[in-house]
Design a protein around this motif. Structure first.
Motif, PDB file in Angstrom:
ATOM      1  N   ASN A   1      27.467  25.499 -10.490  1.00 21.25           N
ATOM      2  CA  ASN A   1      26.291  26.362 -10.555  1.00 21.25           C
ATOM      3  C   ASN A   1      25.076  25.615 -11.069  1.00 21.25           C
ATOM      4  OD1 ASN A   1      24.586  28.755 -11.954  1.00 21.25           O
ATOM      5  ND2 ASN A   1      25.840  29.564 -10.283  1.00 21.25           N
ATOM      6  N   ILE A   2      25.273  24.800 -12.098  1.00 21.82           N
ATOM      7  CA  ILE A   2      24.172  23.995 -12.634  1.00 21.82           C
ATOM      8  C   ILE A   2      23.661  23.019 -11.581  1.00 21.82           C
ATOM      9  CG2 ILE A   2      23.598  22.164 -14.281  1.00 21.82           C
ATOM     10  CD1 ILE A   2      25.429  23.568 -16.297  1.00 21.82           C
ATOM     11  N   LEU A   3      24.595  22.378 -10.869  1.00 24.92           N
ATOM     12  CA  LEU A   3      24.216  21.422  -9.830  1.00 24.92           C
ATOM     13  C   LEU A   3      23.416  22.116  -8.722  1.00 24.92           C
ATOM     14  CD1 LEU A   3      24.558  18.429  -9.203  1.00 24.92           C
ATOM     15  CD2 LEU A   3      26.617  19.005  -7.904  1.00 24.92           C
ATOM     16  N   THR A   4      23.863  23.292  -8.319  1.00 28.73           N
ATOM     17  CA  THR A   4      23.144  24.054  -7.288  1.00 28.73           C
ATOM     18  C   THR A   4      21.736  24.388  -7.741  1.00 28.73           C
ATOM     19  OG1 THR A   4      25.212  25.040  -6.488  1.00 28.73           O
ATOM     20  CG2 THR A   4      23.166  26.153  -5.883  1.00 28.73           C
TER      21      THR A   4
ATOM     22  N   THR B   1      38.058  27.968 -19.932  1.00 30.37           N
ATOM     23  CA  THR B   1      39.086  27.442 -19.038  1.00 30.37           C
ATOM     24  C   THR B   1      38.500  26.362 -18.124  1.00 30.37           C
ATOM     25  OG1 THR B   1      38.654  29.052 -17.273  1.00 30.37           O
ATOM     26  CG2 THR B   1      40.195  29.709 -19.027  1.00 30.37           C
ATOM     27  N   PRO B   2      39.354  25.515 -17.556  1.00 27.80           N
ATOM     28  CA  PRO B   2      38.863  24.504 -16.600  1.00 27.80           C
ATOM     29  C   PRO B   2      38.160  25.133 -15.402  1.00 27.80           C
ATOM     30  CG  PRO B   2      41.077  23.951 -17.318  1.00 27.80           C
ATOM     31  CD  PRO B   2      40.775  25.300 -17.876  1.00 27.80           C
ATOM     32  N   GLN B   3      38.664  26.294 -14.942  1.00 27.03           N
ATOM     33  CA  GLN B   3      38.024  26.987 -13.814  1.00 27.03           C
ATOM     34  C   GLN B   3      36.595  27.390 -14.158  1.00 27.03           C
ATOM     35  OE1 GLN B   3      38.743  27.442 -10.787  1.00 27.03           O
ATOM     36  NE2 GLN B   3      40.931  27.089 -10.561  1.00 27.03           N
ATOM     37  N   GLU B   4      36.387  27.873 -15.375  1.00 26.98           N
ATOM     38  CA  GLU B   4      35.042  28.253 -15.809  1.00 26.98           C
ATOM     39  C   GLU B   4      34.138  27.032 -15.919  1.00 26.98           C
ATOM     40  OE1 GLU B   4      35.610  30.363 -19.438  1.00 26.98           O
ATOM     41  OE2 GLU B   4      36.142  32.266 -18.451  1.00 26.98           O
ATOM     42  N   GLN B   5      34.695  25.911 -16.357  1.00 19.54           N
ATOM     43  CA  GLN B   5      33.908  24.677 -16.465  1.00 19.54           C
ATOM     44  C   GLN B   5      33.482  24.177 -15.088  1.00 19.54           C
ATOM     45  OE1 GLN B   5      36.515  22.085 -18.654  1.00 19.54           O
ATOM     46  NE2 GLN B   5      35.985  22.973 -20.654  1.00 19.54           N
TER      47      GLN B   5
ATOM     48  N   ASP C   1      20.408  28.417 -19.499  1.00 21.50           N
ATOM     49  CA  ASP C   1      21.409  29.434 -19.852  1.00 21.50           C
ATOM     50  C   ASP C   1      22.823  28.933 -19.567  1.00 21.50           C
ATOM     51  OD1 ASP C   1      19.389  31.123 -20.631  1.00 21.50           O
ATOM     52  OD2 ASP C   1      19.364  32.269 -18.756  1.00 21.50           O
ATOM     53  N   LYS C   2      23.008  28.278 -18.406  1.00 21.72           N
ATOM     54  CA  LYS C   2      24.342  27.803 -18.019  1.00 21.72           C
ATOM     55  C   LYS C   2      24.814  26.660 -18.915  1.00 21.72           C
ATOM     56  CE  LYS C   2      25.320  30.510 -14.580  1.00 21.72           C
ATOM     57  NZ  LYS C   2      26.524  31.384 -14.611  1.00 21.72           N
ATOM     58  N   VAL C   3      23.908  25.769 -19.301  1.00 21.71           N
ATOM     59  CA  VAL C   3      24.285  24.655 -20.180  1.00 21.71           C
ATOM     60  C   VAL C   3      24.807  25.179 -21.516  1.00 21.71           C
ATOM     61  CG1 VAL C   3      23.354  22.721 -21.533  1.00 21.71           C
ATOM     62  CG2 VAL C   3      22.770  22.947 -19.114  1.00 21.71           C
TER      63      VAL C   3
ATOM     64  N   LEU D   1      10.586  27.538 -12.345  1.00 25.14           N
ATOM     65  CA  LEU D   1      10.835  28.018 -13.710  1.00 25.14           C
ATOM     66  C   LEU D   1      12.075  28.901 -13.760  1.00 25.14           C
ATOM     67  CD1 LEU D   1       7.225  28.895 -14.962  1.00 25.14           C
ATOM     68  CD2 LEU D   1       8.625  26.917 -15.593  1.00 25.14           C
ATOM     69  N   ASN D   2      12.311  29.670 -12.705  1.00 22.58           N
ATOM     70  CA  ASN D   2      13.517  30.493 -12.640  1.00 22.58           C
ATOM     71  C   ASN D   2      14.770  29.625 -12.718  1.00 22.58           C
ATOM     72  OD1 ASN D   2      11.285  32.006 -11.288  1.00 22.58           O
ATOM     73  ND2 ASN D   2      12.843  33.588 -11.118  1.00 22.58           N
ATOM     74  N   GLU D   3      14.729  28.529 -11.952  1.00 21.90           N
ATOM     75  CA  GLU D   3      15.878  27.642 -11.933  1.00 21.90           C
ATOM     76  C   GLU D   3      16.063  26.947 -13.277  1.00 21.90           C
ATOM     77  OE1 GLU D   3      17.639  28.141  -9.524  1.00 21.90           O
ATOM     78  OE2 GLU D   3      16.253  28.858  -7.986  1.00 21.90           O
ATOM     79  N   LEU D   4      14.957  26.556 -13.898  1.00 20.20           N
ATOM     80  CA  LEU D   4      15.027  25.919 -15.217  1.00 20.20           C
ATOM     81  C   LEU D   4      15.652  26.864 -16.234  1.00 20.20           C
ATOM     82  CD1 LEU D   4      14.357  23.559 -17.084  1.00 20.20           C
ATOM     83  CD2 LEU D   4      12.076  24.542 -17.393  1.00 20.20           C
ATOM     84  N   GLN D   5      15.265  28.135 -16.184  1.00 23.40           N
ATOM     85  CA  GLN D   5      15.829  29.130 -17.089  1.00 23.40           C
ATOM     86  C   GLN D   5      17.332  29.283 -16.870  1.00 23.40           C
ATOM     87  OE1 GLN D   5      14.278  31.600 -19.621  1.00 23.40           O
ATOM     88  NE2 GLN D   5      16.430  31.102 -19.954  1.00 23.40           N
TER      89      GLN D   5
END
Length: 229
Positions: free
Chosen positions: A94-97, A84-88, A76-78, A68-72
């Motif tokens: 981060n989402i993939l991890t 910027t491209p760097q932020e994307q 949030d990240k989505v 559930l922590n990861e789902l949250q």
């Protein structure tokens, strides 16, 4: 969404306890190996083996529903606005991890439920799947961490004579200290994850012993406990 937020905060209260148990788990695994191989003390080695197995199982029970922590975090990240491209790139990694970690916790939970006979599934293949997703998550996290370090170091190098950027440089240097500690944790966790997923023995043809695995997990747990304190 409010219910999920409250649930995640409640689960996070056990995080510090989990890190201390991780130090005990892998420290006991290292001592179990050391006392048997280097000291020939079978009795004391078995005592630490029992402590290792007990703390390992206790941690698994602590981590029930941790996905559930990861789902949250993924939610949030989505919804995060990247300018910027760097932020994307950072958000994507981060989402993939977090997705890999979500799958790790899920199969880890199923494995422990099978081990205590709550379900009738075989815990061994479930645990192997859990360790495989953990290993993939660690590799993805390693890529992201190295990327962040390179970006920060490039910024510091390019702006070291720019007086107006000194505050930002200080912030990057503080971030780098955290990232260096994260790298230590990552390389420590690679030992148990690489062995448990069978990547080391089957792909690299390296079979790590309990001493190496225990030392890696111990170092990672000690750093994590320090950061959580």
């Amino acid at each position: 969404m409010q219910t999920l937020d409250s649930t995640v905060k409640w689960f996070n209260k056990t995080e510090g306890r989990d890190k201390i148990c991780k130090v005990m788990q892998y420290g006991s695994r290292f001592l179990m190996w050391h006392l048997k191989v280097n000291r020939g003390n079978e009795q004391l080695s078995n005592q630490f083996k029992n402590l290792f197995q007990s703390t390992r199982d206790a941690r698994k029970l602590f981590r029930l529903a941790k996905s559930l922590n990861e789902l949250q975090t993924i939610i949030d990240k989505v919804g995060q606005n990247c300018k910027t491209p760097q932020e994307q790139i950072a958000r994507g990694l981060n989402i993939l991890t977090r997705i890999w970690f979500l799958l790790y916790w899920l199969f880890d939970n199923l494995s422990v439920l099978s081990s205590i006979k709550f379900t009738t599934s075989d815990p061994k293949p479930l645990q192997k799947k859990a360790m495989t997703f953990w290993f993939i998550a660690i590799i993805t996290n390693l890529i992201d961490t190295v990327r962040q370090l390179i970006v920060n170091l490039q910024y510091i190098q390019q702006n070291k004579t720019n007086q107006s950027a000194q505050q930002q440089i200080n912030n990057k240097q503080q971030q780098n200290r955290v990232l260096y500690l994260n790298l230590i944790k990552i390389f420590g966790d690679l030992m148990p994850a690489g062995q448990g997923s069978e990547f080391f023995p089957k792909v690299l043809k390296i079979n790590l012993n309990d001493g190496v695995i225990g030392l890696g997990g111990l170092i990672s747990g000690a750093v994590a406990a320090y950061q959580a304190y």
